[in-house]
Structures are given as structure tokens and as C-alpha cells.
Design an enzyme around this catalytic site. Structure first.
Site, short mmCIF file in Angstrom:
data_model
loop_
_atom_site.label_atom_id
_atom_site.label_comp_id
_atom_site.label_asym_id
_atom_site.label_seq_id
_atom_site.Cartn_x
_atom_site.Cartn_y
_atom_site.Cartn_z
N ASP A 1 -6.12 -6.97 4.56
CA ASP A 1 -7.22 -6.39 3.79
C ASP A 1 -8.12 -7.50 3.27
OD1 ASP A 1 -8.77 -4.59 2.47
OD2 ASP A 1 -7.27 -4.01 0.98
N TYR B 1 0.80 -1.22 0.00
CA TYR B 1 0.00 0.00 0.00
C TYR B 1 0.83 1.28 0.00
CZ TYR B 1 -4.00 -2.95 0.56
OH TYR B 1 -4.96 -3.89 0.34
N LYS C 1 3.60 -15.03 4.32
CA LYS C 1 3.88 -15.87 3.14
C LYS C 1 5.40 -16.01 3.05
CE LYS C 1 2.58 -17.90 -0.75
NZ LYS C 1 1.72 -19.09 -0.84
N ASP D 1 -12.00 -9.07 5.08
CA ASP D 1 -13.27 -9.13 4.35
C ASP D 1 -13.80 -10.56 4.33
OD1 ASP D 1 -13.07 -6.42 3.89
OD2 ASP D 1 -13.68 -6.57 1.79
N ASP E 1 -2.33 -18.55 2.53
CA ASP E 1 -3.29 -19.33 1.73
C ASP E 1 -3.95 -20.41 2.58
OD1 ASP E 1 -0.58 -19.85 1.61
OD2 ASP E 1 -0.66 -21.00 -0.23
#
Ligand code: NAI
Length: 345
Positions: free
Chosen positions: A240, A130, A182, A244, A216
Site C-alpha cells: 500500500d 488489513y 521486514k 503510492d 525500509d
């Protein structure tokens, strides 16, 4: 967290926002008034309303107000599309160094997909993808032949969010923190995040269970057995997306509150946007902003008032009483607020 006696009025910036913003802010302020919340509002314009008047969705007056109050409740702001505008939300986070994004999610509806979700996702809010360092590389006659984006994560930033998250977990009686990364592929970028969070976690080992998961696998585990997650600590982009996903597990964005918190300021908001498709109809669900306002009460050490609001809202959900259309009811936004106010314990 700010230590303030309950009788003292606390200056706070109020941004009514765009679309459904003014409707859900009105409902939320009425509920706050009903529990005698100590906030003294400084009403400021932002988003499209400010854009139309002065050409800037974040006017100086708004920034000055938050600089003074260091506390804000924000309705959703429409980000103008095109014209090189960066998200107003990202700009506010950067302006006040709001490095922690806190998103609690709890199963509230009796017939939701899962009845045992009770998790808080804490997301690093300023670094990672970001930072907005991206550009196109032209090749031959194609100006957009290659897109390049840089991402950075700093040890200081990782330490800051890790300390915040572990501290939050202890103070809020949480048992476990899962660091999501990750690091198997992005060995430097999220490897540094994992390594630093683990280092900071050493200090909290007696108080908290700490583990880590690859992003994942986390996404899959959330769908299979979300109850295994207590606090999730992760980077900007993963947070982010996962927050959601988690909101979806408990009934969608209409129920998801969020806090953007820094050392010097904090802004509380609903996770959803300005919902232009239903704006002005008085039918929006104000739950997410009301829950964000409860987080704001927690932030100023008014947990009793926050808990009164949460308990009443949770009871309405479990009894399916007075709910708005998106939750299967027929109540209008202000009627929803009326029901909370009438049922406060
Ligand atoms: P959105 O969240 O505004 O709407 C998505 C869908 O959810 C719509 O069908 C809407 O009617 C419904 N919805 C959202 N909130 C609801 C509520 N409280 N009650 C009932 N239904 C609700 O997302 P969208 O349409 O992608 O974005 C609209 C605008 O909001 C854009 O300009 C976007 O930039 C902005 N936005 C602002 C945010 C903020 O200020 N924190 C966050 C997300 C988007």
C-alpha cells in the site's frame, strides 16, 4: 487469465462511482469504444450514490452483477466517514477474494523526476494488517488507553500471491522479482512471507532473477535508483505504502492504474480517489482509469487493443499534447479522451 475470442462480447460490470468518477468513466468508455473493446456493460451503482438511495455503499445488486460477470471497471468510490463504515474497496476485495493487487508504474512525462521507471508492484491484498482485527483496551477511565491490532499471514496466502507474481513476471517478459519484507524484525509475520515466496521462486529460477530487500531499504532505494526494480512482490501494508511512493516517482496518483485480481474475478480501477475538490468541473485527468481499462483488456487477452491505447497515451505524454491541468496542460477531461481517440494508431 481468461481466454476469449476477440469477436465475442464480454459481460462486465461498470461502476461510475462518486465525485470525478462519472466524468473519468465516461472518458474511459469512449476510448474503449474507439478501439472496439468487447465489453458489454452492466451499469451498477456503488459508493455514495448507492448509499443515498439504499443505505449501503455496496448494494446487493452490485455484488450480484460482479458475481455473474466476474469482471468490473470501477470509478472511485467515496467511503463515508464515521458510522463504522469499512472501506468499500476492502469489502469488494474480500467479497471476491481478490488476493492480488497489481500496480504498474512507468515514467511517461518527459520532465518528470525520473525517466527510467518501469516497475510493477504486486501486493498481497487480503491478509496482514488489513484483516481489521483491532480494538481498544480500556484502562481506568480512559476507554482508548491501549489500541491493539492483530495481523496474520498464511502460508496458503503467501504461496498464492507468490505464484501469481512469478507467473505474471514470466508472462509479461519481466526479468527480476524483488521480494520486499521486514523479516529482520517481524520474523514470524513477514519471515513466513519471505520463506514461502523464496520456496515458490525456486521453480522460476531459470526464467527470472529473484532477490529480496527489507522494506525500509526498498523505500530509500526507490528514491535513489528506481530503475533497479522490475517486479516488486510484497505484503499488504508495505505494498500500500510503496505503491503510492512509486506513483509519486512517475507523476502522482493521476497516472496510476490498479487491478485487483482473484482466481474467480477481477476489478480494475484508478488508484486515486473521488477527488471531491474538483468533482463536476470536467477537469479531472482520466489517464489512470484509461490505463486500468488497458489492464482489463490485457486480462481478457486483448493486448493489441490495450497496447494501442497505451501507445497513444504515452505519445501524448511525451509530446505534452492535450494534457489536463494536473499535468501542466489546459485540456478538459473529455478533450483528453478526444485527443487519444483522434490519435489512435
Ligand atoms: P483523492 O485521490 O480523491 O484526491 C487527492 C488529490 O488528488 C486531490 O487534490 C484531487 O483533486 C487530486 N486528484 C485525484 N485524482 C485526480 C485526477 N484524476 N485528476 C486530477 N486530480 C486528481 O484522495 P482523497 O481526497 O483522500 O479521497 C477522496 C475520497 O476518495 C475519499 O472518500 C476516499 O475514501 C476515496 N478513495 C477512493 C478510492 C477508490 O475508490 N479506489 C481510493 C482512494 C480514496
Amino acid at each position: 487469465m481468461t481466454q476469449i475470442a476477440s469477436e465475442k462480447r464480454i459481460p462486465a460490470t461498470l461502476i461510475r462511482g462518486d465525485g470525478i468518477g462519472p466524468e473519468i468513466v465516461e472518458a474511459t468508455v469512449r476510448v474503449l469504444d474507439a478501439v472496439d473493446a468487447p465489453f458489454e456493460w452492466d451499469d451498477q451503482e456503488g459508493g455514495m450514490a448507492a448509499m443515498d438511495k439504499g443505505g449501503d455503499p455496496i448494494p446487493d445488486a452490485l455484488l450480484e452483477s460482479i458475481s455473474k460477470t466476474k469482471l468490473a471497471l470501477k470509478g472511485p468510490l467515496t467511503t463515508p466517514i464515521g458510522g463504522g463504515f469499512r472501506s468499500v474497496n476492502v469489502r469488494l476485495r474480500e467479497a471476491f477474494k481478490l488476493f492480488a493487487n497489481v500496480r504498474p508504474a512507468k515514467s511517461l512525462l518527459p520532465d518528470g523526476r525520473y525517466n527510467d521507471v518501469n516497475t510493477v508492484l504486486i501486493r498481497e491484498n487480503l491478509e496482514g494488517m488489513y484483516v481489521g482485527a483491532e480494538h481498544f483496551v480500556p484502562v481506568d477511565d480512559d476507554p482508548h488507553a491501549v489500541a491493539e491490532s492483530s495481523s496474520y499471514i498464511t502460508r496458503v496466502g503467501c504461496r498464492r500471491i507468490a505464484e501469481f507474481a512469478f507467473d505474471y513476471a514470466v508472462k509479461n517478459g519481466r526479468k527480476k522479482v524483488t521480494i520486499v519484507h521486514k523479516a529482520n524484525i517481524l520474523k514470524a509475520l513477514t519471515g513466513l512471507f519471505l520463506e514461502t515466496c523464496m520456496e515458490v521462486g525456486e521453480k522460476f529460477k531459470g526464467q527470472l532473477e529473484i532477490d529480496d530487500k527489507i522494506v525500509d531499504n526498498t523505500a530509500m532505494q526507490l528514491v535513489i535508483n528506481p530503475a533497479q526494480f522490475d517486479v516488486i512482490l510484497t505484503t499488504n501494508m508495505f505494498g500500500d505504502i510503496l505503491s503510492d511512493e512509486i506513483a509519486g516517482l512517475v507523476g502522482g496518483l493521476g497516472l496510476a492504474p490498479g487491478g485487483n485480481i482473484g482466481h474467480d474475478a477481477a476489478i480494475f480501477e484508478a488508484v486515486h480517489g473521488s477527488a471531491p475538490d474538483i468533482a463536476g468541473q470536467g477537469i479531472a485527468n482520466p489517464s489512470a482509469l484509461i490505463l486500468a481499462a488497458a489492464m482489463m483488456l490485457d486480462h481478457v487477452n486483448e493486448q493489441d487493443k490495450a497496447n494501442r491505447i497505451r501507445r497513444t497515451l504515452e505519445k501524448m505524454m511525451s509530446e505534452k499534447k492535450g494534457l489536463t491541468g494536473d499535468l501542466g496542460g489546459t485540456a478538459k477531461t473529455q478533450e483528453f479522451a478526444d485527443t487519444i481517440i483522434a490519435n489512435l494508431d
